[in-house]
Write a protein that holds these residues in place. Structure first.
Motif, PDB file in Angstrom:
ATOM      1  N   THR A  65      43.837  39.302  44.511  1.00 32.91           N
ATOM      2  CA  THR A  65      44.841  38.370  45.035  1.00 32.91           C
ATOM      3  C   THR A  65      44.844  38.354  46.566  1.00 32.91           C
ATOM      4  O   THR A  65      45.068  37.303  47.155  1.00 32.91           O
ATOM      5  CB  THR A  65      46.252  38.666  44.487  1.00 32.91           C
ATOM      6  OG1 THR A  65      46.592  40.032  44.737  1.00 32.91           O
ATOM      7  CG2 THR A  65      46.335  38.384  43.008  1.00 32.91           C
ATOM      8  N   ARG A  66      44.562  39.487  47.193  1.00 32.23           N
ATOM      9  CA  ARG A  66      44.446  39.484  48.658  1.00 32.23           C
ATOM     10  C   ARG A  66      43.267  38.610  49.090  1.00 32.23           C
ATOM     11  O   ARG A  66      43.356  37.851  50.056  1.00 32.23           O
ATOM     12  CB  ARG A  66      44.282  40.902  49.199  1.00 32.23           C
ATOM     13  CG  ARG A  66      45.583  41.651  49.342  1.00 32.23           C
ATOM     14  CD  ARG A  66      45.421  42.929  50.150  1.00 32.23           C
ATOM     15  NE  ARG A  66      44.395  43.833  49.664  1.00 32.23           N
ATOM     16  CZ  ARG A  66      44.600  44.786  48.751  1.00 32.23           C
ATOM     17  NH1 ARG A  66      45.792  44.973  48.231  1.00 32.23           N
ATOM     18  NH2 ARG A  66      43.608  45.577  48.375  1.00 32.23           N
ATOM     19  N   ALA A  67      42.159  38.722  48.371  1.00 32.83           N
ATOM     20  CA  ALA A  67      40.982  37.917  48.707  1.00 32.83           C
ATOM     21  C   ALA A  67      41.268  36.432  48.494  1.00 32.83           C
ATOM     22  O   ALA A  67      40.882  35.595  49.315  1.00 32.83           O
ATOM     23  CB  ALA A  67      39.788  38.354  47.862  1.00 32.83           C
ATOM     24  N   LEU A  68      41.957  36.110  47.413  1.00 32.04           N
ATOM     25  CA  LEU A  68      42.266  34.704  47.122  1.00 32.04           C
ATOM     26  C   LEU A  68      43.348  34.149  48.033  1.00 32.04           C
ATOM     27  O   LEU A  68      43.462  32.937  48.203  1.00 32.04           O
ATOM     28  CB  LEU A  68      42.680  34.542  45.661  1.00 32.04           C
ATOM     29  CG  LEU A  68      41.562  34.736  44.639  1.00 32.04           C
ATOM     30  CD1 LEU A  68      42.123  34.739  43.230  1.00 32.04           C
ATOM     31  CD2 LEU A  68      40.493  33.671  44.801  1.00 32.04           C
ATOM     32  N   HIS A  69      44.151  35.027  48.596  1.00 38.43           N
ATOM     33  CA  HIS A  69      45.189  34.573  49.517  1.00 38.43           C
ATOM     34  C   HIS A  69      44.563  33.942  50.758  1.00 38.43           C
ATOM     35  O   HIS A  69      45.092  32.976  51.314  1.00 38.43           O
ATOM     36  CB  HIS A  69      46.089  35.749  49.910  1.00 38.43           C
ATOM     37  CG  HIS A  69      47.201  35.369  50.814  1.00 38.43           C
ATOM     38  ND1 HIS A  69      48.280  34.638  50.391  1.00 38.43           N
ATOM     39  CD2 HIS A  69      47.391  35.599  52.133  1.00 38.43           C
ATOM     40  CE1 HIS A  69      49.092  34.437  51.416  1.00 38.43           C
ATOM     41  NE2 HIS A  69      48.580  35.021  52.481  1.00 38.43           N
ATOM     42  N   ALA A  70      43.439  34.475  51.176  1.00 39.23           N
ATOM     43  CA  ALA A  70      42.767  33.963  52.368  1.00 39.23           C
ATOM     44  C   ALA A  70      42.086  32.621  52.089  1.00 39.23           C
ATOM     45  O   ALA A  70      42.119  31.720  52.917  1.00 39.23           O
ATOM     46  CB  ALA A  70      41.737  34.971  52.864  1.00 39.23           C
ATOM     47  N   ARG A  71      41.452  32.468  50.907  1.00 41.50           N
ATOM     48  CA  ARG A  71      40.784  31.209  50.547  1.00 41.50           C
ATOM     49  C   ARG A  71      40.348  31.257  49.097  1.00 41.50           C
ATOM     50  O   ARG A  71      40.241  32.326  48.496  1.00 41.50           O
ATOM     51  CB  ARG A  71      39.597  30.946  51.449  1.00 41.50           C
ATOM     52  CG  ARG A  71      38.489  31.938  51.255  1.00 41.50           C
ATOM     53  CD  ARG A  71      37.270  31.561  52.034  1.00 41.50           C
ATOM     54  NE  ARG A  71      36.237  32.530  51.729  1.00 41.50           N
ATOM     55  CZ  ARG A  71      35.341  32.936  52.573  1.00 41.50           C
ATOM     56  NH1 ARG A  71      35.324  32.453  53.777  1.00 41.50           N
ATOM     57  NH2 ARG A  71      34.443  33.817  52.235  1.00 41.50           N
ATOM     58  N   ASP A  72      40.061  30.079  48.559  1.00 46.68           N
ATOM     59  CA  ASP A  72      39.528  29.984  47.205  1.00 46.68           C
ATOM     60  C   ASP A  72      38.120  30.572  47.186  1.00 46.68           C
ATOM     61  O   ASP A  72      37.337  30.336  48.109  1.00 46.68           O
ATOM     62  CB  ASP A  72      39.440  28.520  46.770  1.00 46.68           C
ATOM     63  CG  ASP A  72      40.521  28.124  45.794  1.00 46.68           C
ATOM     64  OD1 ASP A  72      41.224  29.015  45.284  1.00 46.68           O
ATOM     65  OD2 ASP A  72      40.659  26.914  45.528  1.00 46.68           O
ATOM     66  N   LEU A  73      37.819  31.311  46.158  1.00 47.84           N
ATOM     67  CA  LEU A  73      36.486  31.877  45.999  1.00 47.84           C
ATOM     68  C   LEU A  73      35.945  31.507  44.628  1.00 47.84           C
ATOM     69  O   LEU A  73      36.711  31.338  43.676  1.00 47.84           O
ATOM     70  CB  LEU A  73      36.529  33.410  46.113  1.00 47.84           C
ATOM     71  CG  LEU A  73      36.947  33.989  47.446  1.00 47.84           C
ATOM     72  CD1 LEU A  73      37.178  35.492  47.329  1.00 47.84           C
ATOM     73  CD2 LEU A  73      35.895  33.705  48.503  1.00 47.84           C
ATOM     74  N   SER A  74      34.634  31.431  44.528  1.00 47.94           N
ATOM     75  CA  SER A  74      34.030  31.222  43.218  1.00 47.94           C
ATOM     76  C   SER A  74      34.211  32.486  42.392  1.00 47.94           C
ATOM     77  O   SER A  74      34.455  33.578  42.934  1.00 47.94           O
ATOM     78  CB  SER A  74      32.537  30.906  43.362  1.00 47.94           C
ATOM     79  OG  SER A  74      31.827  32.050  43.818  1.00 47.94           O
ATOM     80  N   ARG A  75      34.085  32.337  41.088  1.00 47.85           N
ATOM     81  CA  ARG A  75      34.195  33.494  40.203  1.00 47.85           C
ATOM     82  C   ARG A  75      33.160  34.542  40.595  1.00 47.85           C
ATOM     83  O   ARG A  75      33.443  35.726  40.637  1.00 47.85           O
ATOM     84  CB  ARG A  75      34.013  33.069  38.744  1.00 47.85           C
ATOM     85  CG  ARG A  75      34.265  34.192  37.764  1.00 47.85           C
ATOM     86  CD  ARG A  75      34.002  33.742  36.332  1.00 47.85           C
ATOM     87  NE  ARG A  75      34.678  34.554  35.347  1.00 47.85           N
ATOM     88  CZ  ARG A  75      34.404  35.811  35.046  1.00 47.85           C
ATOM     89  NH1 ARG A  75      33.455  36.449  35.702  1.00 47.85           N
ATOM     90  NH2 ARG A  75      35.069  36.465  34.127  1.00 47.85           N
ATOM     91  N   GLN A  76      31.949  34.080  40.891  1.00 45.68           N
ATOM     92  CA  GLN A  76      30.874  35.008  41.263  1.00 45.68           C
ATOM     93  C   GLN A  76      31.198  35.744  42.559  1.00 45.68           C
ATOM     94  O   GLN A  76      31.041  36.962  42.646  1.00 45.68           O
ATOM     95  CB  GLN A  76      29.560  34.262  41.412  1.00 45.68           C
ATOM     96  CG  GLN A  76      28.409  35.161  41.838  1.00 45.68           C
ATOM     97  CD  GLN A  76      27.143  34.387  42.103  1.00 45.68           C
ATOM     98  OE1 GLN A  76      26.941  33.303  41.586  1.00 45.68           O
ATOM     99  NE2 GLN A  76      26.273  34.958  42.926  1.00 45.68           N
ATOM    100  N   GLY A  92      36.195  43.094  35.833  1.00 42.40           N
ATOM    101  CA  GLY A  92      36.088  42.076  34.787  1.00 42.40           C
ATOM    102  C   GLY A  92      37.440  41.694  34.215  1.00 42.40           C
ATOM    103  O   GLY A  92      37.725  40.517  34.000  1.00 42.40           O
ATOM    104  N   ALA A  93      38.277  42.697  33.991  1.00 45.11           N
ATOM    105  CA  ALA A  93      39.617  42.426  33.448  1.00 45.11           C
ATOM    106  C   ALA A  93      40.449  41.616  34.446  1.00 45.11           C
ATOM    107  O   ALA A  93      41.170  40.691  34.058  1.00 45.11           O
ATOM    108  CB  ALA A  93      40.324  43.735  33.117  1.00 45.11           C
ATOM    109  N   ALA A  94      40.339  41.935  35.720  1.00 42.90           N
ATOM    110  CA  ALA A  94      41.089  41.198  36.742  1.00 42.90           C
ATOM    111  C   ALA A  94      40.617  39.748  36.812  1.00 42.90           C
ATOM    112  O   ALA A  94      41.437  38.823  36.904  1.00 42.90           O
ATOM    113  CB  ALA A  94      40.939  41.875  38.099  1.00 42.90           C
ATOM    114  N   LEU A  95      39.308  39.539  36.751  1.00 41.13           N
ATOM    115  CA  LEU A  95      38.775  38.174  36.773  1.00 41.13           C
ATOM    116  C   LEU A  95      39.282  37.363  35.586  1.00 41.13           C
ATOM    117  O   LEU A  95      39.683  36.208  35.738  1.00 41.13           O
ATOM    118  CB  LEU A  95      37.251  38.198  36.771  1.00 41.13           C
ATOM    119  CG  LEU A  95      36.582  38.486  38.093  1.00 41.13           C
ATOM    120  CD1 LEU A  95      35.087  38.683  37.915  1.00 41.13           C
ATOM    121  CD2 LEU A  95      36.845  37.357  39.079  1.00 41.13           C
ATOM    122  N   GLU A  96      39.265  37.959  34.403  1.00 36.98           N
ATOM    123  CA  GLU A  96      39.751  37.258  33.210  1.00 36.98           C
ATOM    124  C   GLU A  96      41.230  36.915  33.340  1.00 36.98           C
ATOM    125  O   GLU A  96      41.650  35.807  32.997  1.00 36.98           O
ATOM    126  CB  GLU A  96      39.504  38.102  31.967  1.00 36.98           C
ATOM    127  CG  GLU A  96      38.045  38.186  31.579  1.00 36.98           C
ATOM    128  CD  GLU A  96      37.798  39.145  30.424  1.00 36.98           C
ATOM    129  OE1 GLU A  96      38.771  39.509  29.726  1.00 36.98           O
ATOM    130  OE2 GLU A  96      36.632  39.506  30.221  1.00 36.98           O
TER     131      GLU A  96
END
Length: 194
Positions: A65-76, A92-96
């Motif tokens: 969530t910290r990473a996504l707070h800065a910007r949208d990222l691809s799943r990869q 993997g669990a966090a991504l799902e």
């Protein structure tokens, strides 16, 4: 075996856990709930294993969530970042979890990125390259670029703003517009000049 003797609310969504009457550690509220911490619970090996697994899961979600707070990222890209910081199972669990919540959506992220680049004057080739570099699948890249205003229309708008000149031809080529688009937008006399 140690026994939980108290759970006290802490700061920022944390719970202070006491074992056998002595302070032990603080854990996030959601971790305490999912691992079944409660007053009187004996912390045997299975209970500690559950707590450890939930702590890893919580850490992975926090990193994501910290990473996504800065910007949208691809799943990869998000998966790569998570795997460099937490164990693969938790990653993997966090991504799902984030995909189910709609926070990780490659189609939406790629479309948004493509629209942003197009608005900043980039051509289809540059947009495709950028999306591939960010880890989006080829199908998502193609769909995102196809959803944009046609490249020729975007190039014509840039020519209207900048004027039909050799500099504009070089500008368009440098921004990833293909040669045919540059020729059509400017006319053949400028497209092949140095």
């Amino acid at each position: 075996m140690p026994r939980v003797t108290a759970l006290r609310p802490g700061r920022r969504g944390q719970v202070a856990v006491e074992l056998d009457g002595a302070p032990w550690r603080t854990v996030p509220v959601d971790v305490a709930a999912r691992s079944g911490l409660s007053e009187g619970r004996v912390l045997d090996r299975p209970a500690l294993r559950d707590l450890r697994r939930e702590l890893r899961r919580s850490e992975a979600l926090a990193v994501a969530t910290r990473a996504l707070h800065a910007r949208d990222l691809s799943r990869q890209a998000l998966g790569d970042r998570l795997r460099s910081r937490v164990d693969p199972t938790s990653a993997g669990a966090a991504l799902e979890t984030l995909e189910r919540a709609g926070l990780v959506d490659d189609a939406r992220s790629a479309r948004s990125r493509a629209e942003s680049l197009a608005a900043r004057g980039y051509g289809d080739q540059a947009i495709r390259l950028d999306l591939r570099r960010r880890g989006f699948d080829e199908d998502v890249v193609c769909a995102s670029v196809e959803a944009l205003e046609p490249e020729l229309e975007r190039a014509r708008q840039l020519v209207e703003r900048r004027g039909a000149s050799r500099q504009t031809a070089r500008f368009l080529a440098g921004k990833g517009f293909d040669e045919e688009t540059v020729e059509s937008a400017l006319g053949a006399r400028f497209a092949n000049d140095p």
